[in-house]
Structure formats: C-alpha cells, structure tokens
Design a protein around this motif. Structure first.
Motif, PDB file in Angstrom:
ATOM      1  N   UNK A   1       0.825  -1.211   0.000  1.00 16.37           N
ATOM      2  CA  UNK A   1       0.000   0.000   0.000  1.00 16.37           C
ATOM      3  C   UNK A   1       0.858   1.259   0.000  1.00 16.37           C
ATOM      4  N   UNK A   2       2.072   1.179   0.540  1.00 15.71           N
ATOM      5  CA  UNK A   2       2.942   2.354   0.610  1.00 15.71           C
ATOM      6  C   UNK A   2       3.397   2.821  -0.770  1.00 15.71           C
ATOM      7  N   UNK A   3       3.299   1.947  -1.801  1.00 14.74           N
ATOM      8  CA  UNK A   3       3.713   2.323  -3.150  1.00 14.74           C
ATOM      9  C   UNK A   3       2.571   2.905  -3.972  1.00 14.74           C
ATOM     10  N   UNK A   4       1.365   2.900  -3.425  1.00 12.81           N
ATOM     11  CA  UNK A   4       0.213   3.446  -4.126  1.00 12.81           C
ATOM     12  C   UNK A   4      -0.077   4.858  -3.630  1.00 12.81           C
ATOM     13  N   UNK A   5      -0.405   5.744  -4.541  1.00 12.11           N
ATOM     14  CA  UNK A   5      -0.758   7.124  -4.192  1.00 12.11           C
ATOM     15  C   UNK A   5      -2.201   7.376  -4.601  1.00 12.11           C
ATOM     16  N   UNK A   6      -2.982   7.895  -3.667  1.00 13.22           N
ATOM     17  CA  UNK A   6      -4.382   8.209  -3.959  1.00 13.22           C
ATOM     18  C   UNK A   6      -4.597   9.712  -3.894  1.00 13.22           C
ATOM     19  N   UNK A   7      -5.340  10.218  -4.888  1.00 10.37           N
ATOM     20  CA  UNK A   7      -5.741  11.626  -4.896  1.00 10.37           C
ATOM     21  C   UNK A   7      -7.245  11.674  -5.018  1.00 10.37           C
ATOM     22  N   UNK A   8      -7.865  12.582  -4.332  1.00  7.69           N
ATOM     23  CA  UNK A   8      -9.319  12.689  -4.364  1.00  7.69           C
ATOM     24  C   UNK A   8      -9.712  14.051  -4.911  1.00  7.69           C
ATOM     25  N   UNK A   9     -10.783  14.057  -5.704  1.00  7.13           N
ATOM     26  CA  UNK A   9     -11.274  15.324  -6.250  1.00  7.13           C
ATOM     27  C   UNK A   9     -12.780  15.215  -6.446  1.00  7.13           C
ATOM     28  N   UNK A  10     -13.375  16.314  -6.817  1.00  2.60           N
ATOM     29  CA  UNK A  10     -14.822  16.313  -7.033  1.00  2.60           C
ATOM     30  C   UNK A  10     -15.143  15.585  -8.315  1.00  2.60           C
ATOM     31  N   UNK A  11     -16.179  14.789  -8.251  1.00  2.00           N
ATOM     32  CA  UNK A  11     -16.570  13.948  -9.370  1.00  2.00           C
ATOM     33  C   UNK A  11     -17.714  14.583 -10.133  1.00  2.00           C
ATOM     34  N   UNK A  12     -17.737  14.369 -11.457  1.00  2.00           N
ATOM     35  CA  UNK A  12     -18.905  14.799 -12.226  1.00  2.00           C
ATOM     36  C   UNK A  12     -19.874  13.625 -12.255  1.00  2.00           C
ATOM     37  N   UNK A  13     -21.034  13.820 -12.817  1.00  2.00           N
ATOM     38  CA  UNK A  13     -21.965  12.710 -12.945  1.00  2.00           C
ATOM     39  C   UNK A  13     -23.047  12.718 -11.894  1.00  2.00           C
ATOM     40  N   UNK A  14     -23.692  11.559 -11.658  1.00  2.00           N
ATOM     41  CA  UNK A  14     -24.863  11.508 -10.783  1.00  2.00           C
ATOM     42  C   UNK A  14     -24.538  11.851  -9.335  1.00  2.00           C
TER      43      UNK A  14
END
Length: 142
Positions: A15-28
């Motif tokens: 898991x330490x090699x994975x990078x997650x970024x979160x942002x606002x989603x379009x759609x429903x």
C-alpha cells in the motif's frame, strides 16, 4: 483502507507504493457531487517499484507504454457516488491492468501444412464453385 494490492500470487504491491488523490466527481449525485471529493485517482510508479521483479517490469513497461507517464500508471474512478466504492473500483482496475500486463506471452505458433484431405476438400469446393459460375454465363451461341 491502506491494504496491499494483490495482483497475482507472486506479485503483491504494498500500500505504501500506491498514491491516492481525491477530487470532485462529475456525474450523478445531485448537490452531493458539489460537496464531496468522491473521484479517486490511483497512481503506481511501475518504473521504480522495488516490489516488481526486473523480468516482469520490462514486460509490463512494454505492454503499458501508452498508458504510462514517466513510468507512472494512473487510474481514475468516479462511477460511484461514494469515495470508498470508487477506491475499491480503482484498486480492482489497477490490479486487472497489472495482471494482464504481467501475463506470460502466448506460445509461438509453429507453422503447419494443411493435410492432404483438407487440400482435396478445398480443391473440390473450388471446382464446384467454378461449375456454378460457368452455368450462370449466357451462351455466346444464342
């Protein structure tokens, strides 16, 4: 949800090699969309990962060359309204891509000659077709 990504029995990405970024989603999602960061971008540095063996890395880099940016593979998921579901979808998609890229190449096909029977069937079918076409022609004597 920081757990390792299991690609195959022999290849596990920490898991330490994975990078997650979160942002606002379009759609429903209605007004909910405007307030929650449910879109997930999951990145994995394939070129510099110590958990990928060198022989696999070469194969994977070649097969994923069109999807990589500086050796980094990025997956975006925004199908679901919930961030947790999008994280799971992105991880599953990444694992599937890496699994396909790591798969062994298919065996090389050895050229073979058609059997005598197959050749005879092909020739007789050609002759039948020629007769059919010859019978369609108008007689030049008429």
């Amino acid at each position: 949800m920081a757990e390792d990504l299991i690609v195959t029995r022999m290849l596990v990405i920490p898991a330490s090699e994975l990078r997650e970024r979160f942002s606002r989603s379009s759609g429903p999602g209605g007004q909910h969309v405007n307030t929650s960061d449910s879109r997930v971008e999951l990145s994995f540095d394939l070129a510099n990962s110590p958990s990928v063996p060198d022989r696999l890395r070469t194969r994977m880099l070649g097969r994923l060359a069109t999807r990589l940016v500086d050796g980094v593979l990025t997956i975006a998921a925004s199908e679901q309204r919930a961030q947790l579901q999008n994280r799971a979808a992105a991880r599953e998609r990444l694992a599937s891509l890496l699994r396909d890229a790591a798969a062994a190449p298919p065996p090389v096909r050895r050229a073979t000659k058609p059997s005598r029977g197959a050749n005879e069937r092909r020739i007789s079918a050609k002759k039948r077709r020629a007769v059919t076409k010859r019978n369609r022609r108008a007689d030049p004597g008429d």
